[in-house]
Scaffold this motif. Sequence first.
Motif, PDB file in Angstrom:
ATOM      1  N   TYR A  30       0.844  -1.202   0.000  1.00 34.17           N
ATOM      2  CA  TYR A  30       0.000   0.000   0.000  1.00 34.17           C
ATOM      3  C   TYR A  30       0.881   1.253   0.000  1.00 34.17           C
ATOM      4  CZ  TYR A  30      -3.328   3.614   1.093  1.00 34.17           C
ATOM      5  OH  TYR A  30      -4.075   4.770   1.029  1.00 34.17           O
ATOM      6  N   ALA A  31       1.942   1.225   0.814  1.00 29.77           N
ATOM      7  CA  ALA A  31       2.847   2.380   0.869  1.00 29.77           C
ATOM      8  C   ALA A  31       3.445   2.630  -0.515  1.00 29.77           C
ATOM      9  CB  ALA A  31       3.944   2.150   1.904  1.00 29.77           C
ATOM     10  N   SER A  32       3.809   1.552  -1.205  1.00 29.02           N
ATOM     11  CA  SER A  32       4.405   1.699  -2.532  1.00 29.02           C
ATOM     12  C   SER A  32       3.419   2.392  -3.483  1.00 29.02           C
ATOM     13  CB  SER A  32       4.807   0.321  -3.076  1.00 29.02           C
ATOM     14  OG  SER A  32       5.332   0.466  -4.356  1.00 29.02           O
ATOM     15  N   PHE A  33       2.166   1.982  -3.439  1.00 29.94           N
ATOM     16  CA  PHE A  33       1.165   2.580  -4.325  1.00 29.94           C
ATOM     17  C   PHE A  33       0.791   4.001  -3.894  1.00 29.94           C
ATOM     18  CE2 PHE A  33      -0.988  -0.697  -7.216  1.00 29.94           C
ATOM     19  CZ  PHE A  33       0.225  -1.271  -7.504  1.00 29.94           C
ATOM     20  N   LEU A  34       0.761   4.207  -2.583  1.00 31.02           N
ATOM     21  CA  LEU A  34       0.449   5.554  -2.085  1.00 31.02           C
ATOM     22  C   LEU A  34       1.518   6.544  -2.569  1.00 31.02           C
ATOM     23  CD1 LEU A  34      -1.161   7.508  -0.211  1.00 31.02           C
ATOM     24  CD2 LEU A  34       0.301   6.749   1.673  1.00 31.02           C
ATOM     25  N   TYR A  35       2.793   6.154  -2.437  1.00 26.25           N
ATOM     26  CA  TYR A  35       3.875   7.056  -2.830  1.00 26.25           C
ATOM     27  C   TYR A  35       3.911   7.230  -4.354  1.00 26.25           C
ATOM     28  CZ  TYR A  35       5.301   6.406   2.044  1.00 26.25           C
ATOM     29  OH  TYR A  35       5.317   6.339   3.414  1.00 26.25           O
ATOM     30  N   LEU A  36       3.509   6.160  -5.057  1.00 26.84           N
ATOM     31  CA  LEU A  36       3.449   6.258  -6.522  1.00 26.84           C
ATOM     32  C   LEU A  36       2.364   7.271  -6.928  1.00 26.84           C
ATOM     33  CD1 LEU A  36       4.799   4.929  -9.000  1.00 26.84           C
ATOM     34  CD2 LEU A  36       2.930   3.282  -9.023  1.00 26.84           C
ATOM     35  N   SER A  37       1.253   7.215  -6.234  1.00 25.82           N
ATOM     36  CA  SER A  37       0.161   8.139  -6.519  1.00 25.82           C
ATOM     37  C   SER A  37       0.576   9.585  -6.197  1.00 25.82           C
ATOM     38  CB  SER A  37      -1.053   7.717  -5.674  1.00 25.82           C
ATOM     39  OG  SER A  37      -2.100   8.600  -5.875  1.00 25.82           O
ATOM     40  N   MET A  38       1.282   9.748  -5.079  1.00 24.12           N
ATOM     41  CA  MET A  38       1.770  11.078  -4.712  1.00 24.12           C
ATOM     42  C   MET A  38       2.778  11.578  -5.751  1.00 24.12           C
ATOM     43  SD  MET A  38       2.333  10.464  -0.650  1.00 24.12           S
ATOM     44  CE  MET A  38       1.027  10.729   0.563  1.00 24.12           C
ATOM     45  N   ALA A  39       3.630  10.642  -6.223  1.00 25.85           N
ATOM     46  CA  ALA A  39       4.643  11.010  -7.231  1.00 25.85           C
ATOM     47  C   ALA A  39       3.949  11.526  -8.486  1.00 25.85           C
ATOM     48  CB  ALA A  39       5.516   9.799  -7.572  1.00 25.85           C
ATOM     49  N   ASP A  47       1.857  13.610   5.359  1.00 25.99           N
ATOM     50  CA  ASP A  47       1.186  12.299   5.275  1.00 25.99           C
ATOM     51  C   ASP A  47       2.202  11.164   5.208  1.00 25.99           C
ATOM     52  OD1 ASP A  47      -1.200  13.591   5.318  1.00 25.99           O
ATOM     53  OD2 ASP A  47      -1.718  13.210   3.221  1.00 25.99           O
ATOM     54  N   VAL A  48       3.279  11.384   4.447  1.00 27.72           N
ATOM     55  CA  VAL A  48       4.306  10.335   4.335  1.00 27.72           C
ATOM     56  C   VAL A  48       4.907  10.068   5.720  1.00 27.72           C
ATOM     57  CG1 VAL A  48       6.572   9.731   3.374  1.00 27.72           C
ATOM     58  CG2 VAL A  48       4.870  10.807   1.913  1.00 27.72           C
ATOM     59  N   TYR A  49       5.184  11.136   6.431  1.00 27.58           N
ATOM     60  CA  TYR A  49       5.780  10.974   7.772  1.00 27.58           C
ATOM     61  C   TYR A  49       4.827  10.207   8.701  1.00 27.58           C
ATOM     62  CZ  TYR A  49       8.078  12.256  12.171  1.00 27.58           C
ATOM     63  OH  TYR A  49       8.704  12.203  13.388  1.00 27.58           O
ATOM     64  N   GLN A  50       3.553  10.588   8.656  1.00 25.51           N
ATOM     65  CA  GLN A  50       2.567   9.890   9.498  1.00 25.51           C
ATOM     66  C   GLN A  50       2.481   8.425   9.095  1.00 25.51           C
ATOM     67  OE1 GLN A  50       1.538  11.147  12.216  1.00 25.51           O
ATOM     68  NE2 GLN A  50       2.421  13.107  11.637  1.00 25.51           N
ATOM     69  N   HIS A  51       2.522   8.172   7.794  1.00 27.04           N
ATOM     70  CA  HIS A  51       2.437   6.785   7.317  1.00 27.04           C
ATOM     71  C   HIS A  51       3.650   5.985   7.794  1.00 27.04           C
ATOM     72  CE1 HIS A  51       0.642   3.671   4.886  1.00 27.04           C
ATOM     73  NE2 HIS A  51       1.874   3.316   4.572  1.00 27.04           N
ATOM     74  N   GLU A  52       4.815   6.600   7.713  1.00 24.83           N
ATOM     75  CA  GLU A  52       6.034   5.903   8.153  1.00 24.83           C
ATOM     76  C   GLU A  52       5.974   5.587   9.652  1.00 24.83           C
ATOM     77  OE1 GLU A  52       8.347   4.463   6.426  1.00 24.83           O
ATOM     78  OE2 GLU A  52       7.488   5.199   4.574  1.00 24.83           O
ATOM     79  N   LYS A  53       5.350   6.472  10.415  1.00 21.97           N
ATOM     80  CA  LYS A  53       5.239   6.201  11.856  1.00 21.97           C
ATOM     81  C   LYS A  53       4.334   4.985  12.093  1.00 21.97           C
ATOM     82  CE  LYS A  53       4.612  10.465  13.667  1.00 21.97           C
ATOM     83  NZ  LYS A  53       4.604  11.497  14.708  1.00 21.97           N
ATOM     84  N   LYS A  54       3.300   4.864  11.278  1.00 16.44           N
ATOM     85  CA  LYS A  54       2.416   3.696  11.385  1.00 16.44           C
ATOM     86  C   LYS A  54       3.187   2.418  11.040  1.00 16.44           C
ATOM     87  CE  LYS A  54      -1.967   5.632  10.040  1.00 16.44           C
ATOM     88  NZ  LYS A  54      -2.731   5.854   8.834  1.00 16.44           N
ATOM     89  N   VAL A  55       4.024   2.509   9.998  1.00 19.79           N
ATOM     90  CA  VAL A  55       4.814   1.334   9.598  1.00 19.79           C
ATOM     91  C   VAL A  55       5.776   0.957  10.728  1.00 19.79           C
ATOM     92  CG1 VAL A  55       6.519   0.435   7.948  1.00 19.79           C
ATOM     93  CG2 VAL A  55       4.641   1.856   7.127  1.00 19.79           C
ATOM     94  N   THR A  56       6.388   1.957  11.345  1.00 18.40           N
ATOM     95  CA  THR A  56       7.306   1.686  12.459  1.00 18.40           C
ATOM     96  C   THR A  56       6.580   0.939  13.580  1.00 18.40           C
ATOM     97  OG1 THR A  56       8.563   3.674  11.933  1.00 18.40           O
ATOM     98  CG2 THR A  56       8.884   2.772  14.130  1.00 18.40           C
TER      99      THR A  56
END
Length: 175
Positions: A19-28, A89-98
């Motif tokens: 999901y993170a991969s697709f989210l970042y792709l969409s942001m890109a 949003d990326v930072y918040q997402h990374e915190k969730k992954v952590t």
Amino acid sequence: MISENMVNALNKQIEMEAYASFLYLSMASWANTQGLEGCYQFLLSQSDEERMHMLKIFEYINEVDGHALTPAISQPPQKFTDIVEIFNDVYQHEKKVTAAIANLVKLSNEEMDFTTLNFLQWYVEEQREEETTMRGILDKLKLIGDAPNKLYFIDKELEAVNKAKAAAEDAANAQ
Ligand code: OFO
């Protein structure tokens, strides 16, 4: 031998990385529509990294005789309003992954699955690096604030991050 419980938890993590991969792709893609080339390249490379994180778990599960599952991925948002919001949003997402990685570490510890515990150390370190990078970017964006031409400066900043990242990768590959 890996437990079914542990395999299920790792399969869940595969889903999160995908999901993170697709989210970042969409942001890109959105950044590209805004002409933010530095941000586009950064988010594209983040997306690639997340796919690599996903595949690493995928391969690990199969190596230890589990069954890695191709995840169902819900569609990430397609439209964004602001590049600063994207990095928040990326930072918040990374915190969730952590937090998710920490739960996997806890589970492997509880199950005395030291092979998986050892495997997960790479992710613990990776998350520390990711959070540091994202915090660094957000700090810079705060400094830029609402300056005139702020999008230009933000994009230049991301170009510098991309260059530093490429140099670090080159140095690591040369070792
Ligand atoms: Fe793989 O979650 Fe970001 O780094």
